[in-house]
Design an enzyme around this catalytic site. Sequence first.
Site, PDB file in Angstrom:
ATOM      1  N   GLY A  80      76.876  30.237 -12.281  1.00 50.11           N
ATOM      2  CA  GLY A  80      77.340  32.016 -11.791  1.00 50.11           C
ATOM      3  C   GLY A  80      75.689  30.992 -10.372  1.00 50.11           C
ATOM      4  O   GLY A  80      74.854  31.608 -11.125  1.00 50.11           O
ATOM      5  N   GLY A  81      76.074  31.481  -9.319  1.00 49.49           N
ATOM      6  CA  GLY A  81      75.462  31.017  -8.312  1.00 49.49           C
ATOM      7  C   GLY A  81      75.439  31.597  -7.100  1.00 49.49           C
ATOM      8  O   GLY A  81      75.433  30.828  -6.084  1.00 49.49           O
ATOM      9  N   ARG A  88      79.221  45.065  -7.227  1.00 55.01           N
ATOM     10  CA  ARG A  88      80.153  46.352  -6.868  1.00 55.01           C
ATOM     11  C   ARG A  88      80.586  45.916  -5.104  1.00 55.01           C
ATOM     12  O   ARG A  88      79.235  45.398  -4.331  1.00 55.01           O
ATOM     13  CB  ARG A  88      79.366  47.486  -6.473  1.00 55.01           C
ATOM     14  CG  ARG A  88      79.643  47.809  -7.820  1.00 55.01           C
ATOM     15  CD  ARG A  88      79.106  48.958  -8.650  1.00 55.01           C
ATOM     16  NE  ARG A  88      76.991  49.064  -8.690  1.00 55.01           N
ATOM     17  CZ  ARG A  88      76.222  50.147  -9.258  1.00 55.01           C
ATOM     18  NH1 ARG A  88      77.340  51.767  -8.619  1.00 55.01           N
ATOM     19  NH2 ARG A  88      74.989  49.863  -8.797  1.00 55.01           N
ATOM     20  N   ARG A 110      62.362  49.962 -11.168  1.00 55.88           N
ATOM     21  CA  ARG A 110      62.708  50.389  -9.719  1.00 55.88           C
ATOM     22  C   ARG A 110      61.917  52.356 -10.333  1.00 55.88           C
ATOM     23  O   ARG A 110      61.306  52.943  -9.068  1.00 55.88           O
ATOM     24  CB  ARG A 110      64.260  50.948  -9.223  1.00 55.88           C
ATOM     25  CG  ARG A 110      64.738  49.727  -9.820  1.00 55.88           C
ATOM     26  CD  ARG A 110      66.413  49.742  -9.024  1.00 55.88           C
ATOM     27  NE  ARG A 110      67.225  48.801  -8.976  1.00 55.88           N
ATOM     28  CZ  ARG A 110      68.636  48.753  -9.094  1.00 55.88           C
ATOM     29  NH1 ARG A 110      68.782  49.126 -10.036  1.00 55.88           N
ATOM     30  NH2 ARG A 110      68.489  47.523  -7.568  1.00 55.88           N
ATOM     31  N   HIS A 170      73.116  50.724 -19.021  1.00 50.14           N
ATOM     32  CA  HIS A 170      73.042  50.487 -17.840  1.00 50.14           C
ATOM     33  C   HIS A 170      73.985  50.890 -16.311  1.00 50.14           C
ATOM     34  O   HIS A 170      74.642  50.523 -16.049  1.00 50.14           O
ATOM     35  CB  HIS A 170      72.892  48.724 -17.384  1.00 50.14           C
ATOM     36  CG  HIS A 170      72.619  47.926 -16.159  1.00 50.14           C
ATOM     37  ND1 HIS A 170      71.154  49.182 -15.298  1.00 50.14           N
ATOM     38  CD2 HIS A 170      73.441  47.746 -14.748  1.00 50.14           C
ATOM     39  CE1 HIS A 170      71.376  48.465 -13.870  1.00 50.14           C
ATOM     40  NE2 HIS A 170      72.606  47.675 -13.656  1.00 50.14           N
TER      41      HIS A 170
HETATM   42  P1  A3D Z   1      78.070  37.104  -6.470  1.00 44.88           P
HETATM   43  O1  A3D Z   1      77.036  36.486  -5.535  1.00 44.88           O
HETATM   44  O2  A3D Z   1      79.287  36.779  -6.348  1.00 44.88           O
HETATM   45  O3  A3D Z   1      77.976  35.887  -7.264  1.00 44.88           O
HETATM   46  C1  A3D Z   1      78.467  35.611  -8.675  1.00 44.88           C
HETATM   47  C2  A3D Z   1      79.011  34.570  -8.486  1.00 44.88           C
HETATM   48  O4  A3D Z   1      79.354  34.006  -9.815  1.00 44.88           O
HETATM   49  C3  A3D Z   1      80.130  33.557  -7.848  1.00 44.88           C
HETATM   50  O5  A3D Z   1      78.869  32.705  -7.002  1.00 44.88           O
HETATM   51  C4  A3D Z   1      81.220  33.388  -8.432  1.00 44.88           C
HETATM   52  O6  A3D Z   1      81.563  31.798  -7.929  1.00 44.88           O
HETATM   53  C5  A3D Z   1      80.526  32.962  -9.732  1.00 44.88           C
HETATM   54  N1  A3D Z   1      81.788  33.193 -11.086  1.00 44.88           N
HETATM   55  C6  A3D Z   1      83.092  33.564 -10.585  1.00 44.88           C
HETATM   56  N2  A3D Z   1      83.441  34.037 -11.507  1.00 44.88           N
HETATM   57  C7  A3D Z   1      83.206  32.718 -12.572  1.00 44.88           C
HETATM   58  C8  A3D Z   1      83.728  31.627 -13.633  1.00 44.88           C
HETATM   59  N3  A3D Z   1      84.410  32.201 -14.340  1.00 44.88           N
HETATM   60  N4  A3D Z   1      82.581  30.934 -13.316  1.00 44.88           N
HETATM   61  C9  A3D Z   1      81.278  30.710 -13.415  1.00 44.88           C
HETATM   62  N5  A3D Z   1      80.789  31.435 -12.294  1.00 44.88           N
HETATM   63  C10 A3D Z   1      81.900  32.642 -11.989  1.00 44.88           C
HETATM   64  O7  A3D Z   1      76.874  37.981  -7.618  1.00 44.88           O
HETATM   65  P2  A3D Z   1      75.777  38.655  -7.584  1.00 44.88           P
HETATM   66  O8  A3D Z   1      74.958  37.659  -8.149  1.00 44.88           O
HETATM   67  O9  A3D Z   1      75.205  39.279  -6.351  1.00 44.88           O
HETATM   68  O10 A3D Z   1      76.051  39.427  -8.829  1.00 44.88           O
HETATM   69  C11 A3D Z   1      76.366  38.992 -10.042  1.00 44.88           C
HETATM   70  C12 A3D Z   1      76.367  40.116 -11.281  1.00 44.88           C
HETATM   71  O11 A3D Z   1      75.573  40.424 -11.142  1.00 44.88           O
HETATM   72  C13 A3D Z   1      77.934  41.230 -10.785  1.00 44.88           C
HETATM   73  O12 A3D Z   1      78.263  41.268 -11.844  1.00 44.88           O
HETATM   74  C14 A3D Z   1      76.985  42.277 -10.212  1.00 44.88           C
HETATM   75  O13 A3D Z   1      77.521  43.640 -10.831  1.00 44.88           O
HETATM   76  C15 A3D Z   1      75.863  41.652 -11.754  1.00 44.88           C
HETATM   77  N6  A3D Z   1      74.291  43.377 -10.766  1.00 44.88           N
HETATM   78  C16 A3D Z   1      73.438  43.025 -12.341  1.00 44.88           C
HETATM   79  C17 A3D Z   1      72.622  43.862 -12.101  1.00 44.88           C
HETATM   80  C18 A3D Z   1      72.172  44.148 -13.798  1.00 44.88           C
HETATM   81  O14 A3D Z   1      70.554  44.516 -13.168  1.00 44.88           O
HETATM   82  C19 A3D Z   1      72.822  44.751 -15.064  1.00 44.88           C
HETATM   83  C20 A3D Z   1      71.784  44.363 -10.385  1.00 44.88           C
HETATM   84  C21 A3D Z   1      72.649  43.431  -9.487  1.00 44.88           C
HETATM   85  C22 A3D Z   1      73.975  42.510  -9.937  1.00 44.88           C
END
Ligand code: A3D
Length: 321
Positions: free
Chosen positions: A10-11, A83, A152, A176
Amino acid sequence: MNRKKIALIGGGQIGGVLAQLIASKELGDVVMFDIVEDMPQGKTLDVGEAARIVGFDSKVTGTNSYKDIEGADLVIITAGLPRKPGMSRDDLLTTNAKIMKSVAEGVRDNAPNAFVIVISNPLDAMVTLFQKVSGFPFNKVMGQAGVLDSSRFATFIAWELNVSVKDVNAMVLGGHGDSMVPLVRYANVNGVPVMELLERKYGDKEKAKEVMDAMVQRTKMAGGEVVKLLKTGSAFFSPAAAATAMAESIIKDQKRVLPASAYLQGEFGVDGYYVGVPAVLGANGVERVLELSLNEEEKAAFDNSIAAVKKNVEAMERLGF
Ligand code: A3D
Protein backbone atom coordinates in the site's frame (compact mmCIF):
# COMPACT_ATOMS: atom_id res chain seq x y z
CA MET A 1 26.34 -3.86 5.42
CA ASN A 2 23.46 -6.24 5.77
CA ARG A 3 20.47 -3.97 5.71
CA LYS A 4 16.99 -5.10 6.66
CA LYS A 5 14.42 -5.21 3.88
CA ILE A 6 11.13 -3.56 4.73
CA ALA A 7 8.17 -3.98 2.40
CA LEU A 8 5.25 -1.56 2.44
CA ILE A 9 2.06 -3.02 0.98
CA GLY A 10 0.00 0.00 0.00
CA GLY A 11 1.61 3.20 -1.17
CA GLY A 12 -1.14 5.66 -0.32
CA GLN A 13 -1.15 8.35 2.31
CA ILE A 14 0.19 6.25 5.19
CA GLY A 15 2.51 4.22 2.93
CA GLY A 16 4.13 7.44 1.67
CA VAL A 17 4.91 8.70 5.17
CA LEU A 18 6.14 5.26 6.22
CA ALA A 19 8.68 5.32 3.38
CA GLN A 20 9.94 8.74 4.52
CA LEU A 21 10.17 7.84 8.20
CA ILE A 22 11.75 4.42 7.71
CA ALA A 23 14.35 5.76 5.27
CA SER A 24 15.09 8.80 7.45
CA LYS A 25 15.74 6.53 10.43
CA GLU A 26 17.69 4.09 8.22
CA LEU A 27 15.77 1.12 9.61
CA GLY A 28 16.37 -0.69 6.34
CA ASP A 29 15.84 -0.58 2.58
CA VAL A 30 12.24 0.10 1.60
CA VAL A 31 10.20 -1.56 -1.16
CA MET A 32 6.76 -0.07 -1.68
CA PHE A 33 4.15 -2.24 -3.43
CA ASP A 34 0.84 -0.94 -4.76
CA ILE A 35 -1.59 -2.09 -7.45
CA VAL A 36 -1.73 1.38 -9.00
CA GLU A 37 0.67 1.36 -11.91
CA ASP A 38 3.73 3.64 -11.65
CA MET A 39 2.52 5.38 -8.47
CA PRO A 40 4.75 3.54 -5.95
CA GLN A 41 7.69 3.97 -8.35
CA GLY A 42 7.03 7.72 -8.52
CA LYS A 43 6.46 8.17 -4.81
CA THR A 44 9.60 6.27 -3.81
CA LEU A 45 11.67 8.07 -6.43
CA ASP A 46 10.63 11.33 -4.78
CA VAL A 47 11.48 10.05 -1.28
CA GLY A 48 14.78 8.55 -2.48
CA GLU A 49 15.86 11.79 -4.11
CA ALA A 50 15.75 13.51 -0.72
CA ALA A 51 18.48 11.17 0.59
CA ARG A 52 21.28 13.73 0.13
CA ILE A 53 19.31 16.40 1.97
CA VAL A 54 17.93 14.29 4.82
CA GLY A 55 21.10 12.20 4.94
CA PHE A 56 20.16 8.54 4.59
CA ASP A 57 21.62 5.59 2.71
CA SER A 58 18.49 3.43 2.70
CA LYS A 59 17.37 2.43 -0.78
CA VAL A 60 13.74 3.26 -1.53
CA THR A 61 12.05 1.59 -4.48
CA GLY A 62 8.52 1.06 -5.78
CA THR A 63 6.92 -1.89 -7.53
CA ASN A 64 3.70 -3.43 -8.86
CA SER A 65 5.06 -6.97 -8.51
CA TYR A 66 5.01 -9.04 -5.32
CA LYS A 67 8.22 -10.72 -6.53
CA ASP A 68 10.12 -7.60 -5.48
CA ILE A 69 9.22 -8.02 -1.81
CA GLU A 70 11.02 -11.37 -1.82
CA GLY A 71 12.94 -12.01 1.39
CA ALA A 72 11.49 -9.02 3.23
CA ASP A 73 12.25 -9.06 6.97
CA LEU A 74 9.33 -6.86 7.87
CA VAL A 75 6.10 -6.00 6.05
CA ILE A 76 3.79 -3.11 6.91
CA ILE A 77 0.32 -3.26 5.38
CA THR A 78 -1.82 -0.21 4.62
CA ALA A 79 -3.58 -1.58 1.53
CA GLY A 80 -7.29 -0.84 1.65
CA LEU A 81 -9.79 1.97 1.61
CA PRO A 82 -9.73 4.65 4.30
CA ARG A 83 -12.89 6.13 5.85
CA LYS A 84 -14.93 8.96 4.40
CA PRO A 85 -16.79 11.43 6.64
CA GLY A 86 -19.72 9.72 8.37
CA MET A 87 -18.29 6.20 7.93
CA SER A 88 -17.26 3.92 10.78
CA ARG A 89 -14.18 1.73 10.45
CA ASP A 90 -16.50 -1.28 10.36
CA ASP A 91 -18.11 0.00 7.15
CA LEU A 92 -14.81 -0.86 5.41
CA LEU A 93 -15.02 -4.54 6.35
CA THR A 94 -16.21 -6.15 3.11
CA THR A 95 -14.03 -4.15 0.73
CA ASN A 96 -10.89 -4.32 2.81
CA ALA A 97 -11.28 -8.03 3.61
CA LYS A 98 -11.11 -8.79 -0.12
CA ILE A 99 -7.98 -6.67 -0.41
CA MET A 100 -6.40 -8.16 2.73
CA LYS A 101 -6.93 -11.70 1.48
CA SER A 102 -4.99 -10.98 -1.72
CA VAL A 103 -2.29 -9.14 0.23
CA ALA A 104 -1.88 -12.03 2.67
CA GLU A 105 -1.44 -14.45 -0.23
CA GLY A 106 1.15 -12.18 -1.87
CA VAL A 107 3.13 -11.78 1.35
CA ARG A 108 2.86 -15.47 2.27
CA ASP A 109 4.21 -16.54 -1.12
CA ASN A 110 7.02 -13.99 -1.36
CA ALA A 111 8.13 -13.05 2.14
CA PRO A 112 7.32 -16.14 4.21
CA ASN A 113 9.67 -15.25 7.06
CA ALA A 114 8.59 -11.66 7.58
CA PHE A 115 7.24 -9.96 10.66
CA VAL A 116 4.01 -8.21 9.76
CA ILE A 117 2.37 -5.05 11.06
CA VAL A 118 -1.16 -4.43 9.76
CA ILE A 119 -2.64 -0.92 9.75
CA SER A 120 -5.63 -1.37 7.41
CA ASN A 121 -9.07 -1.01 8.99
CA PRO A 122 -11.13 -2.39 10.61
CA LEU A 123 -7.84 -3.13 12.30
CA ASP A 124 -8.37 -6.10 14.59
CA ALA A 125 -10.40 -7.99 11.97
CA MET A 126 -7.82 -7.29 9.25
CA VAL A 127 -4.95 -8.60 11.42
CA THR A 128 -7.03 -11.71 12.15
CA LEU A 129 -7.64 -12.27 8.45
CA PHE A 130 -3.99 -11.72 7.50
CA GLN A 131 -2.84 -14.30 10.05
CA LYS A 132 -5.52 -16.80 9.00
CA VAL A 133 -4.73 -16.61 5.28
CA SER A 134 -0.93 -16.45 5.65
CA GLY A 135 -0.68 -19.06 8.40
CA PHE A 136 2.22 -17.01 9.85
CA PRO A 137 3.06 -17.59 13.55
CA PHE A 138 0.96 -15.43 15.89
CA ASN A 139 3.99 -13.69 17.39
CA LYS A 140 5.03 -12.46 13.94
CA VAL A 141 1.69 -10.86 13.02
CA MET A 142 0.35 -7.83 14.86
CA GLY A 143 -1.68 -4.69 14.32
CA GLN A 144 -0.94 -1.03 14.85
CA ALA A 145 -3.64 0.95 16.60
CA GLY A 146 -2.85 1.27 20.29
CA VAL A 147 0.37 3.23 19.80
CA LEU A 148 -1.58 5.88 17.92
CA ASP A 149 -4.66 5.85 20.16
CA SER A 150 -2.39 6.15 23.21
CA SER A 151 -0.42 8.98 21.63
CA ARG A 152 -3.67 10.84 21.01
CA PHE A 153 -4.73 10.37 24.64
CA ALA A 154 -1.27 11.47 25.88
CA THR A 155 -1.36 14.52 23.62
CA PHE A 156 -4.73 15.70 24.94
CA ILE A 157 -3.48 15.24 28.53
CA ALA A 158 -0.28 17.20 27.78
CA TRP A 159 -2.30 20.08 26.26
CA GLU A 160 -4.68 20.14 29.22
CA LEU A 161 -1.92 20.12 31.87
CA ASN A 162 0.52 22.25 29.87
CA VAL A 163 3.37 19.76 30.28
CA SER A 164 5.68 18.05 27.78
CA VAL A 165 3.97 15.11 26.13
CA LYS A 166 7.27 13.24 26.57
CA ASP A 167 6.50 12.99 30.28
CA VAL A 168 2.97 11.70 29.80
CA ASN A 169 2.29 7.97 29.96
CA ALA A 170 -1.18 7.01 28.86
CA MET A 171 -2.45 3.81 27.37
CA VAL A 172 -5.46 2.74 25.33
CA LEU A 173 -6.49 -0.92 25.25
CA GLY A 174 -9.12 -2.99 23.46
CA GLY A 175 -10.24 -3.02 19.85
CA HIS A 176 -9.52 -0.13 17.50
CA GLY A 177 -13.08 1.13 17.34
CA ASP A 178 -15.33 3.59 19.12
CA SER A 179 -15.39 1.25 22.13
CA MET A 180 -11.61 1.39 22.71
CA VAL A 181 -10.60 1.76 26.36
CA PRO A 182 -8.39 4.69 27.44
CA LEU A 183 -7.03 3.68 30.87
CA VAL A 184 -7.61 6.73 33.07
CA ARG A 185 -6.42 5.15 36.33
CA TYR A 186 -2.98 4.33 34.93
CA ALA A 187 -2.44 7.65 33.10
CA ASN A 188 0.37 9.62 34.72
CA VAL A 189 2.87 12.42 34.29
CA ASN A 190 6.24 11.00 35.31
CA GLY A 191 4.51 8.73 37.79
CA VAL A 192 2.02 11.27 39.17
CA PRO A 193 -1.56 10.23 38.41
CA VAL A 194 -3.21 12.54 35.88
CA MET A 195 -6.41 12.59 37.95
CA GLU A 196 -4.48 13.99 40.93
CA LEU A 197 -3.01 16.74 38.75
CA LEU A 198 -6.43 17.58 37.34
CA GLU A 199 -7.94 17.73 40.83
CA ARG A 200 -5.17 20.11 41.92
CA LYS A 201 -5.67 22.23 38.83
CA TYR A 202 -9.42 22.60 39.28
CA GLY A 203 -9.62 22.14 43.08
CA ASP A 204 -12.76 20.11 42.44
CA LYS A 205 -13.15 16.37 41.90
CA GLU A 206 -16.30 16.69 39.82
CA LYS A 207 -14.75 19.21 37.42
CA ALA A 208 -11.58 17.08 37.12
CA LYS A 209 -13.70 14.07 36.21
CA GLU A 210 -15.64 16.10 33.65
CA VAL A 211 -12.39 17.26 31.99
CA MET A 212 -11.00 13.70 31.93
CA ASP A 213 -14.27 12.31 30.52
CA ALA A 214 -14.05 14.83 27.68
CA MET A 215 -10.45 13.78 26.91
CA VAL A 216 -11.43 10.11 26.94
CA GLN A 217 -14.30 10.80 24.58
CA ARG A 218 -12.10 12.85 22.26
CA THR A 219 -9.53 10.02 22.20
CA LYS A 220 -12.17 7.49 21.20
CA MET A 221 -13.43 9.73 18.41
CA ALA A 222 -10.04 11.19 17.40
CA GLY A 223 -9.79 9.28 14.12
CA GLY A 224 -13.24 10.51 13.09
CA GLU A 225 -12.35 14.09 14.08
CA VAL A 226 -9.49 14.04 11.57
CA VAL A 227 -11.64 12.38 8.88
CA LYS A 228 -14.31 15.06 9.29
CA LEU A 229 -11.80 17.87 8.86
CA LEU A 230 -9.82 16.31 6.00
CA LYS A 231 -13.00 15.36 4.11
CA THR A 232 -10.99 13.07 1.84
CA GLY A 233 -9.03 10.34 3.59
CA SER A 234 -8.06 9.74 7.20
CA ALA A 235 -5.12 10.31 9.54
CA PHE A 236 -1.84 9.40 7.88
CA PHE A 237 1.17 10.96 9.62
CA SER A 238 0.40 9.67 13.11
CA PRO A 239 -0.43 6.08 12.09
CA ALA A 240 2.78 5.92 10.06
CA ALA A 241 4.81 7.26 13.00
CA ALA A 242 3.15 4.69 15.27
CA ALA A 243 3.96 1.73 13.01
CA THR A 244 7.52 3.02 12.58
CA ALA A 245 7.99 2.92 16.37
CA MET A 246 6.78 -0.70 16.39
CA ALA A 247 9.05 -1.61 13.45
CA GLU A 248 12.03 0.03 15.17
CA SER A 249 11.41 -1.89 18.39
CA ILE A 250 11.37 -5.19 16.47
CA ILE A 251 14.34 -4.43 14.20
CA LYS A 252 16.55 -3.10 17.01
CA ASP A 253 15.23 -5.61 19.57
CA GLN A 254 14.37 -2.71 21.86
CA LYS A 255 11.72 -4.66 23.77
CA ARG A 256 9.60 -1.55 24.10
CA VAL A 257 6.23 -1.98 25.80
CA LEU A 258 3.82 -0.78 23.18
CA PRO A 259 0.07 -1.29 22.96
CA ALA A 260 -0.44 -3.50 19.91
CA SER A 261 -3.17 -5.68 18.50
CA ALA A 262 -1.77 -9.04 19.59
CA TYR A 263 -3.19 -12.56 19.53
CA LEU A 264 -4.45 -13.46 22.99
CA GLN A 265 -4.34 -16.99 24.32
CA GLY A 266 -5.90 -16.57 27.73
CA GLU A 267 -4.35 -13.23 28.66
CA PHE A 268 -6.90 -10.71 29.95
CA GLY A 269 -9.36 -13.63 29.96
CA VAL A 270 -9.53 -13.63 26.14
CA ASP A 271 -8.76 -16.65 24.01
CA GLY A 272 -8.28 -16.72 20.25
CA TYR A 273 -8.70 -13.06 19.30
CA TYR A 274 -6.48 -10.18 18.22
CA VAL A 275 -7.02 -7.25 20.59
CA GLY A 276 -5.07 -4.16 21.65
CA VAL A 277 -2.97 -4.91 24.74
CA PRO A 278 0.44 -3.83 26.08
CA ALA A 279 3.05 -6.01 24.36
CA VAL A 280 6.82 -6.36 24.52
CA LEU A 281 8.04 -5.94 20.93
CA GLY A 282 11.49 -7.27 20.15
CA ALA A 283 13.49 -9.50 17.82
CA ASN A 284 10.81 -12.21 18.17
CA GLY A 285 7.95 -9.88 17.35
CA VAL A 286 5.29 -9.95 20.07
CA GLU A 287 7.49 -11.52 22.75
CA ARG A 288 5.06 -11.15 25.63
CA VAL A 289 1.73 -9.65 26.50
CA LEU A 290 1.94 -7.62 29.71
CA GLU A 291 -1.12 -8.28 31.79
CA LEU A 292 -2.35 -5.68 34.22
CA SER A 293 -5.22 -5.64 36.65
CA LEU A 294 -8.43 -3.99 35.59
CA ASN A 295 -11.07 -2.86 38.05
CA GLU A 296 -14.73 -3.67 37.46
CA GLU A 297 -15.47 -0.61 35.38
CA GLU A 298 -12.35 -1.03 33.22
CA LYS A 299 -13.06 -4.74 32.78
CA ALA A 300 -16.62 -4.02 31.66
CA ALA A 301 -15.36 -1.48 29.10
CA PHE A 302 -12.67 -3.92 27.91
CA ASP A 303 -15.24 -6.74 27.54
CA ASN A 304 -17.51 -4.42 25.59
CA SER A 305 -14.63 -3.62 23.25
CA ILE A 306 -13.80 -7.33 22.82
CA ALA A 307 -17.43 -7.95 21.92
CA ALA A 308 -17.14 -5.37 19.12
CA VAL A 309 -14.00 -7.12 17.78
CA LYS A 310 -15.73 -10.53 17.90
CA LYS A 311 -18.73 -9.12 16.05
CA ASN A 312 -16.49 -7.95 13.20
CA VAL A 313 -14.57 -11.23 13.04
CA GLU A 314 -17.85 -13.17 12.93
CA ALA A 315 -19.26 -10.86 10.24
CA MET A 316 -16.11 -11.49 8.21
CA GLU A 317 -16.49 -15.24 8.64
CA ARG A 318 -20.11 -15.04 7.49
CA LEU A 319 -18.85 -13.27 4.36
CA GLY A 320 -16.72 -16.33 3.70
CA PHE A 321 -13.31 -15.01 4.77
P1 A3D B 1 -4.95 5.42 0.93
O1 A3D B 1 -4.23 6.69 0.83
O2 A3D B 1 -6.22 5.24 0.16
O3 A3D B 1 -3.95 4.23 0.53
C1 A3D B 1 -4.34 2.91 0.42
C2 A3D B 1 -3.56 2.31 -0.74
O4 A3D B 1 -3.90 0.93 -0.82
C3 A3D B 1 -3.86 2.94 -2.10
O5 A3D B 1 -2.68 3.46 -2.66
C4 A3D B 1 -4.40 1.78 -2.92
O6 A3D B 1 -4.02 1.81 -4.27
C5 A3D B 1 -3.78 0.60 -2.19
N1 A3D B 1 -4.44 -0.66 -2.48
C6 A3D B 1 -5.75 -0.89 -2.73
N2 A3D B 1 -5.94 -2.20 -2.99
C7 A3D B 1 -4.73 -2.79 -2.92
C8 A3D B 1 -4.27 -4.12 -3.09
N3 A3D B 1 -5.12 -5.11 -3.40
N4 A3D B 1 -2.96 -4.35 -2.93
C9 A3D B 1 -2.10 -3.37 -2.62
N5 A3D B 1 -2.47 -2.10 -2.45
C10 A3D B 1 -3.77 -1.82 -2.59
O7 A3D B 1 -5.30 5.08 2.46
P2 A3D B 1 -4.42 5.43 3.78
O8 A3D B 1 -2.99 5.13 3.47
O9 A3D B 1 -4.81 6.75 4.28
O10 A3D B 1 -5.02 4.33 4.77
C11 A3D B 1 -4.77 2.97 4.58
C12 A3D B 1 -5.57 2.13 5.57
O11 A3D B 1 -5.17 2.39 6.91
C13 A3D B 1 -7.09 2.35 5.52
O12 A3D B 1 -7.77 1.12 5.62
C14 A3D B 1 -7.34 3.19 6.78
O13 A3D B 1 -8.65 3.04 7.27
C15 A3D B 1 -6.32 2.61 7.72
N6 A3D B 1 -5.97 3.46 8.86
C16 A3D B 1 -5.68 2.82 10.04
C17 A3D B 1 -5.33 3.56 11.15
C18 A3D B 1 -5.02 2.85 12.43
O14 A3D B 1 -4.55 3.47 13.37
C19 A3D B 1 -5.29 1.42 12.55
C20 A3D B 1 -5.26 4.95 11.08
C21 A3D B 1 -5.55 5.56 9.88
C22 A3D B 1 -5.90 4.81 8.77
